[in-house]
Design a protein around this motif. Sequence first.
Motif, mmCIF file in Angstrom:
data_model
loop_
_atom_site.group_PDB
_atom_site.id
_atom_site.type_symbol
_atom_site.label_atom_id
_atom_site.label_comp_id
_atom_site.label_asym_id
_atom_site.label_seq_id
_atom_site.Cartn_x
_atom_site.Cartn_y
_atom_site.Cartn_z
ATOM 1 N N ALA A 1 0.842 -1.183 0.000
ATOM 2 C CA ALA A 1 0.000 0.000 0.000
ATOM 3 C C ALA A 1 0.879 1.236 0.000
ATOM 4 C CB ALA A 1 -0.912 0.008 1.217
ATOM 5 N N ALA A 2 0.530 2.183 -0.824
ATOM 6 C CA ALA A 2 1.304 3.418 -0.932
ATOM 7 C C ALA A 2 0.920 4.387 0.177
ATOM 8 C CB ALA A 2 1.057 4.069 -2.283
ATOM 9 N N VAL A 3 1.861 5.205 0.545
ATOM 10 C CA VAL A 3 1.641 6.220 1.578
ATOM 11 C C VAL A 3 1.568 7.571 0.876
ATOM 12 C CG1 VAL A 3 2.577 7.300 3.634
ATOM 13 C CG2 VAL A 3 2.889 4.858 3.283
ATOM 14 N N ASN A 4 0.489 8.311 1.090
ATOM 15 C CA ASN A 4 0.355 9.645 0.501
ATOM 16 C C ASN A 4 1.150 10.650 1.311
ATOM 17 O OD1 ASN A 4 -1.324 8.832 -1.556
ATOM 18 N ND2 ASN A 4 -3.180 9.161 -0.359
ATOM 19 N N ILE A 5 2.127 11.260 0.664
ATOM 20 C CA ILE A 5 2.970 12.244 1.329
ATOM 21 C C ILE A 5 2.911 13.532 0.529
ATOM 22 C CG2 ILE A 5 5.313 12.838 2.010
ATOM 23 C CD1 ILE A 5 5.835 9.893 2.471
ATOM 24 N N ASN A 6 2.558 14.627 1.190
ATOM 25 C CA ASN A 6 2.483 15.936 0.557
ATOM 26 C C ASN A 6 3.820 16.648 0.744
ATOM 27 O OD1 ASN A 6 1.852 18.414 -0.462
ATOM 28 N ND2 ASN A 6 0.165 18.832 0.932
ATOM 29 N N TRP A 13 5.118 15.693 5.133
ATOM 30 C CA TRP A 13 5.323 14.256 5.213
ATOM 31 C C TRP A 13 4.875 13.681 6.552
ATOM 32 C CZ3 TRP A 13 8.516 12.737 9.151
ATOM 33 C CH2 TRP A 13 9.331 13.723 9.706
ATOM 34 N N VAL A 14 4.759 14.524 7.588
ATOM 35 C CA VAL A 14 4.462 14.026 8.935
ATOM 36 C C VAL A 14 3.113 13.322 8.984
ATOM 37 C CG1 VAL A 14 4.071 14.711 11.328
ATOM 38 C CG2 VAL A 14 5.943 15.728 10.038
ATOM 39 N N THR A 15 2.071 13.916 8.382
ATOM 40 C CA THR A 15 0.746 13.293 8.429
ATOM 41 C C THR A 15 0.729 11.971 7.670
ATOM 42 O OG1 THR A 15 0.031 14.616 6.547
ATOM 43 C CG2 THR A 15 -0.481 15.464 8.729
ATOM 44 N N GLY A 16 1.430 11.895 6.552
ATOM 45 C CA GLY A 16 1.486 10.645 5.804
ATOM 46 C C GLY A 16 2.170 9.536 6.572
ATOM 47 N N VAL A 17 3.259 9.878 7.233
ATOM 48 C CA VAL A 17 3.987 8.886 8.027
ATOM 49 C C VAL A 17 3.172 8.486 9.251
ATOM 50 C CG1 VAL A 17 6.051 8.527 9.440
ATOM 51 C CG2 VAL A 17 6.249 9.600 7.205
ATOM 52 N N SER A 21 0.324 2.467 8.250
ATOM 53 C CA SER A 21 0.288 1.322 9.166
ATOM 54 C C SER A 21 1.709 0.815 9.391
ATOM 55 C CB SER A 21 -0.586 0.212 8.588
ATOM 56 O OG SER A 21 0.020 -0.328 7.433
ATOM 57 N N TRP A 22 1.908 0.098 10.491
ATOM 58 C CA TRP A 22 3.242 -0.400 10.809
ATOM 59 C C TRP A 22 3.702 -1.423 9.779
ATOM 60 C CZ3 TRP A 22 5.828 2.754 13.366
ATOM 61 C CH2 TRP A 22 5.307 3.443 14.457
ATOM 62 N N SER A 23 2.773 -2.208 9.233
ATOM 63 C CA SER A 23 3.178 -3.186 8.213
ATOM 64 C C SER A 23 3.636 -2.487 6.936
ATOM 65 C CB SER A 23 2.022 -4.138 7.929
ATOM 66 O OG SER A 23 0.892 -3.432 7.467
ATOM 67 N N THR A 24 3.006 -1.352 6.590
ATOM 68 C CA THR A 24 3.436 -0.593 5.418
ATOM 69 C C THR A 24 4.828 -0.007 5.627
ATOM 70 O OG1 THR A 24 1.141 -0.006 4.937
ATOM 71 C CG2 THR A 24 2.842 1.328 3.895
ATOM 72 N N VAL A 25 5.060 0.534 6.789
ATOM 73 C CA VAL A 25 6.388 1.096 7.093
ATOM 74 C C VAL A 25 7.440 0.000 7.040
ATOM 75 C CG1 VAL A 25 7.788 2.194 8.887
ATOM 76 C CG2 VAL A 25 5.464 2.987 8.469
ATOM 77 N N ARG A 26 7.134 -1.149 7.610
ATOM 78 C CA ARG A 26 8.092 -2.254 7.643
ATOM 79 C C ARG A 26 8.389 -2.781 6.245
ATOM 80 N NH1 ARG A 26 6.055 -6.978 10.637
ATOM 81 N NH2 ARG A 26 4.867 -5.297 11.562
ATOM 82 N N SER A 27 7.357 -2.881 5.416
ATOM 83 C CA SER A 27 7.580 -3.433 4.081
ATOM 84 C C SER A 27 8.240 -2.436 3.120
ATOM 85 C CB SER A 27 6.262 -3.926 3.488
ATOM 86 O OG SER A 27 5.377 -2.839 3.272
ATOM 87 N N SER A 28 7.910 -1.155 3.255
ATOM 88 C CA SER A 28 8.472 -0.176 2.319
ATOM 89 C C SER A 28 9.781 0.444 2.804
ATOM 90 C CB SER A 28 7.464 0.934 2.025
ATOM 91 O OG SER A 28 7.176 1.655 3.199
ATOM 92 N N GLY A 29 9.952 0.582 4.087
ATOM 93 C CA GLY A 29 11.138 1.255 4.602
ATOM 94 C C GLY A 29 12.163 0.337 5.225
ATOM 95 N N GLY A 30 11.766 -0.842 5.585
ATOM 96 C CA GLY A 30 12.698 -1.766 6.214
ATOM 97 C C GLY A 30 12.595 -1.733 7.727
ATOM 98 N N LEU A 31 13.317 -2.644 8.341
ATOM 99 C CA LEU A 31 13.253 -2.799 9.794
ATOM 100 C C LEU A 31 13.867 -1.614 10.530
ATOM 101 C CD1 LEU A 31 12.359 -4.670 12.049
ATOM 102 C CD2 LEU A 31 14.605 -5.764 11.942
ATOM 103 N N ASP A 32 14.911 -1.011 9.981
ATOM 104 C CA ASP A 32 15.539 0.111 10.670
ATOM 105 C C ASP A 32 14.609 1.320 10.741
ATOM 106 O OD1 ASP A 32 15.746 0.431 7.949
ATOM 107 O OD2 ASP A 32 17.725 1.386 8.022
#
Length: 106
Positions: A1-6, A13-17, A21-32
Amino acid sequence: AAVNINTQIPLGWVTGVARASWSTVRSSGGLDSYMFLRYIRLCFRISITSALWGMIILWPVYSSGGGGAKGWYFLSMANLQQGSHLMWVPTIFLWLQTLYVIFLMN
């Protein structure tokens, strides 16, 4: 799932982040990035809670301490008289704050 970032406005970017969801962050950004954002969220919760309850509970206690302090010292422990029973309020507050931090870390 994509994250909408203005990116058109500062800090857009703060509201988008924050809404991702935590699963989206983990899958798109990695564990770090996942662990870093979790840490930032934990620090934010601790800071907001301690500031809010500190102003609600500690400032009235400090301002009624009768120590005769001036300026910002009026809202600090410097305004409490030595040996006052009001010294227990910040002690209990810190114990409760520590328990809250331990609760958040679990």
